[in-house]
Design a protein around this motif. Sequence first.
Motif, PDB file in Angstrom:
ATOM      1  N   ASN A 273       9.870  -1.285   8.891  1.00  0.00           N
ATOM      2  CA  ASN A 273       9.503  -0.104   9.659  1.00  0.00           C
ATOM      3  C   ASN A 273      10.551   0.947   9.384  1.00  0.00           C
ATOM      4  O   ASN A 273      11.447   0.793   8.476  1.00  0.00           O
ATOM      5  CB  ASN A 273       9.997  -0.073  11.357  1.00  0.00           C
ATOM      6  CG  ASN A 273       9.053  -1.469  11.804  1.00  0.00           C
ATOM      7  OD1 ASN A 273       8.117  -1.500  11.909  1.00  0.00           O
ATOM      8  ND2 ASN A 273       9.718  -2.391  12.570  1.00  0.00           N
ATOM      9  N   THR A 274      10.318   2.259   9.764  1.00  0.00           N
ATOM     10  CA  THR A 274      10.970   3.619   9.033  1.00  0.00           C
ATOM     11  C   THR A 274      11.285   3.352   7.859  1.00  0.00           C
ATOM     12  O   THR A 274      12.335   3.593   7.198  1.00  0.00           O
ATOM     13  CB  THR A 274      12.428   3.548  10.019  1.00  0.00           C
ATOM     14  OG1 THR A 274      12.270   3.140  11.399  1.00  0.00           O
ATOM     15  CG2 THR A 274      13.069   4.887   9.911  1.00  0.00           C
ATOM     16  N   LEU A 275      10.118   3.160   7.199  1.00  0.00           N
ATOM     17  CA  LEU A 275      10.149   3.208   5.581  1.00  0.00           C
ATOM     18  C   LEU A 275      10.630   4.513   4.858  1.00  0.00           C
ATOM     19  O   LEU A 275      10.621   5.490   5.442  1.00  0.00           O
ATOM     20  CB  LEU A 275       8.995   3.001   5.001  1.00  0.00           C
ATOM     21  CG  LEU A 275       8.185   1.319   5.253  1.00  0.00           C
ATOM     22  CD1 LEU A 275       6.943   1.160   5.181  1.00  0.00           C
ATOM     23  CD2 LEU A 275       9.086   0.459   4.259  1.00  0.00           C
ATOM     24  N   LYS A 276      11.433   4.428   3.866  1.00  0.00           N
ATOM     25  CA  LYS A 276      12.217   5.488   3.056  1.00  0.00           C
ATOM     26  C   LYS A 276      11.451   5.361   1.734  1.00  0.00           C
ATOM     27  O   LYS A 276      11.040   4.287   1.008  1.00  0.00           O
ATOM     28  CB  LYS A 276      13.412   5.210   3.005  1.00  0.00           C
ATOM     29  CG  LYS A 276      14.237   5.086   4.317  1.00  0.00           C
ATOM     30  CD  LYS A 276      15.544   4.882   4.186  1.00  0.00           C
ATOM     31  CE  LYS A 276      16.289   4.650   5.658  1.00  0.00           C
ATOM     32  NZ  LYS A 276      17.973   4.098   5.563  1.00  0.00           N
ATOM     33  N   ALA A 277      11.822   6.538   1.038  1.00  0.00           N
ATOM     34  CA  ALA A 277      11.099   6.657  -0.487  1.00  0.00           C
ATOM     35  C   ALA A 277      11.656   5.404  -1.250  1.00  0.00           C
ATOM     36  O   ALA A 277      11.158   4.914  -2.046  1.00  0.00           O
ATOM     37  CB  ALA A 277      11.531   7.956  -0.906  1.00  0.00           C
TER      38      ALA A 277
ATOM     39  N   GLY B 216       0.797  -1.068  -0.128  1.00  0.00           N
ATOM     40  CA  GLY B 216      -0.095  -0.109  -0.072  1.00  0.00           C
ATOM     41  C   GLY B 216       0.882   1.149  -0.018  1.00  0.00           C
ATOM     42  O   GLY B 216       2.038   1.132  -0.087  1.00  0.00           O
ATOM     43  N   LEU B 217       0.037   2.352   0.222  1.00  0.00           N
ATOM     44  CA  LEU B 217       0.890   3.558   0.211  1.00  0.00           C
ATOM     45  C   LEU B 217       0.881   3.847   1.987  1.00  0.00           C
ATOM     46  O   LEU B 217       0.187   3.904   2.328  1.00  0.00           O
ATOM     47  CB  LEU B 217       0.016   4.693  -0.391  1.00  0.00           C
ATOM     48  CG  LEU B 217       0.392   6.220  -0.333  1.00  0.00           C
ATOM     49  CD1 LEU B 217       1.571   6.497  -0.971  1.00  0.00           C
ATOM     50  CD2 LEU B 217      -0.681   7.132  -1.123  1.00  0.00           C
ATOM     51  N   VAL B 218       2.184   4.311   2.214  1.00  0.00           N
ATOM     52  CA  VAL B 218       2.584   4.727   3.388  1.00  0.00           C
ATOM     53  C   VAL B 218       3.402   6.001   3.348  1.00  0.00           C
ATOM     54  O   VAL B 218       4.102   6.101   2.481  1.00  0.00           O
ATOM     55  CB  VAL B 218       3.177   3.599   4.229  1.00  0.00           C
ATOM     56  CG1 VAL B 218       4.623   3.216   3.576  1.00  0.00           C
ATOM     57  CG2 VAL B 218       3.244   4.267   5.760  1.00  0.00           C
TER      58      VAL B 218
ATOM     59  N   GLY C 169       7.158   5.580   8.145  1.00  0.00           N
ATOM     60  CA  GLY C 169       6.043   4.592   8.482  1.00  0.00           C
ATOM     61  C   GLY C 169       6.329   3.136   8.558  1.00  0.00           C
ATOM     62  O   GLY C 169       7.392   2.943   8.276  1.00  0.00           O
ATOM     63  N   SER C 170       5.352   2.432   8.892  1.00  0.00           N
ATOM     64  CA  SER C 170       5.651   0.838   8.679  1.00  0.00           C
ATOM     65  C   SER C 170       4.447   0.167   7.959  1.00  0.00           C
ATOM     66  O   SER C 170       3.353   0.611   7.773  1.00  0.00           O
ATOM     67  CB  SER C 170       5.407   0.386  10.289  1.00  0.00           C
ATOM     68  OG  SER C 170       6.532   0.905  11.156  1.00  0.00           O
TER      69      SER C 170
ATOM     70  N   GLN D 180       2.370  -3.844  -4.593  1.00  0.00           N
ATOM     71  CA  GLN D 180       3.198  -2.573  -4.459  1.00  0.00           C
ATOM     72  C   GLN D 180       3.238  -2.116  -3.214  1.00  0.00           C
ATOM     73  O   GLN D 180       2.281  -1.933  -2.388  1.00  0.00           O
ATOM     74  CB  GLN D 180       2.416  -1.618  -5.491  1.00  0.00           C
ATOM     75  CG  GLN D 180       2.748  -0.354  -5.667  1.00  0.00           C
ATOM     76  CD  GLN D 180       4.216  -0.332  -6.328  1.00  0.00           C
ATOM     77  OE1 GLN D 180       4.287  -0.874  -7.431  1.00  0.00           O
ATOM     78  NE2 GLN D 180       5.146   0.420  -5.717  1.00  0.00           N
ATOM     79  N   VAL D 181       4.386  -1.456  -2.811  1.00  0.00           N
ATOM     80  CA  VAL D 181       4.801  -0.691  -1.767  1.00  0.00           C
ATOM     81  C   VAL D 181       5.136   0.724  -2.225  1.00  0.00           C
ATOM     82  O   VAL D 181       6.299   0.524  -3.001  1.00  0.00           O
ATOM     83  CB  VAL D 181       5.802  -1.214  -0.795  1.00  0.00           C
ATOM     84  CG1 VAL D 181       6.104  -0.425   0.417  1.00  0.00           C
ATOM     85  CG2 VAL D 181       5.292  -2.696  -0.160  1.00  0.00           C
ATOM     86  N   THR D 182       4.336   1.748  -1.675  1.00  0.00           N
ATOM     87  CA  THR D 182       4.708   2.845  -2.247  1.00  0.00           C
ATOM     88  C   THR D 182       5.174   3.975  -0.955  1.00  0.00           C
ATOM     89  O   THR D 182       4.083   3.987  -0.011  1.00  0.00           O
ATOM     90  CB  THR D 182       3.745   3.626  -3.204  1.00  0.00           C
ATOM     91  OG1 THR D 182       3.558   3.029  -4.369  1.00  0.00           O
ATOM     92  CG2 THR D 182       4.094   5.139  -3.349  1.00  0.00           C
ATOM     93  N   VAL D 183       6.488   4.613  -0.766  1.00  0.00           N
ATOM     94  CA  VAL D 183       6.717   5.337   0.265  1.00  0.00           C
ATOM     95  C   VAL D 183       6.491   6.762  -0.187  1.00  0.00           C
ATOM     96  O   VAL D 183       7.396   7.048  -1.194  1.00  0.00           O
ATOM     97  CB  VAL D 183       7.806   4.805   0.898  1.00  0.00           C
ATOM     98  CG1 VAL D 183       8.192   5.629   2.388  1.00  0.00           C
ATOM     99  CG2 VAL D 183       7.642   3.391   1.478  1.00  0.00           C
ATOM    100  N   SER D 184       5.750   7.722   0.461  1.00  0.00           N
ATOM    101  CA  SER D 184       5.718   9.006  -0.009  1.00  0.00           C
ATOM    102  C   SER D 184       6.676   9.853   0.809  1.00  0.00           C
ATOM    103  O   SER D 184       6.654   9.668   2.138  1.00  0.00           O
ATOM    104  CB  SER D 184       4.256   9.591   0.025  1.00  0.00           C
ATOM    105  OG  SER D 184       3.721   9.368   1.451  1.00  0.00           O
ATOM    106  N   SER D 185       7.418  10.673   0.202  1.00  0.00           N
ATOM    107  CA  SER D 185       8.091  11.587   1.318  1.00  0.00           C
ATOM    108  C   SER D 185       7.750  12.928   1.535  1.00  0.00           C
ATOM    109  O   SER D 185       6.760  13.221   1.100  1.00  0.00           O
ATOM    110  CB  SER D 185       9.736  11.688   0.412  1.00  0.00           C
ATOM    111  OG  SER D 185       9.333  12.149  -0.953  1.00  0.00           O
TER     112      SER D 185
END
Length: 122
Positions: free
Chosen positions: A82-86, A10-12, A16-17, A117-122
Amino acid sequence: QVQVVESGGGLVQAGGSLRLSCAASGNIFSINDMGWDRRTPGKQSKVASISSGGSTNYADSVKGRSTISRDNAKNTVYLQMNTLKAEDTAVYYCFADVSLDNRYPQRFTRYWGQGTQVTVSS
């Protein structure tokens, strides 16, 4: 024969985690390693893996931020991130090394899921 199905992407937001899950089902005698790779345009890389006995390996890029675990009774593997990055943004693929035949218990075939899909927004 064997199905491998991921869930939990998902989008995080950055920092986030997420927890990814993956279940293998079908004509399975036993499973050796399970784990995760991730793919971005032009690049596929290992994320983490875990043996049937619980030994784990992590890519340097996620070490200290991620934990892989499995439930052998459910043929399921989990990836807590955890501590997800872009730069963690990718399609994450689960694999399971499956033995299909008790006559050849050490003959393993790697099966892959369809990806999540994993999307990390900055």
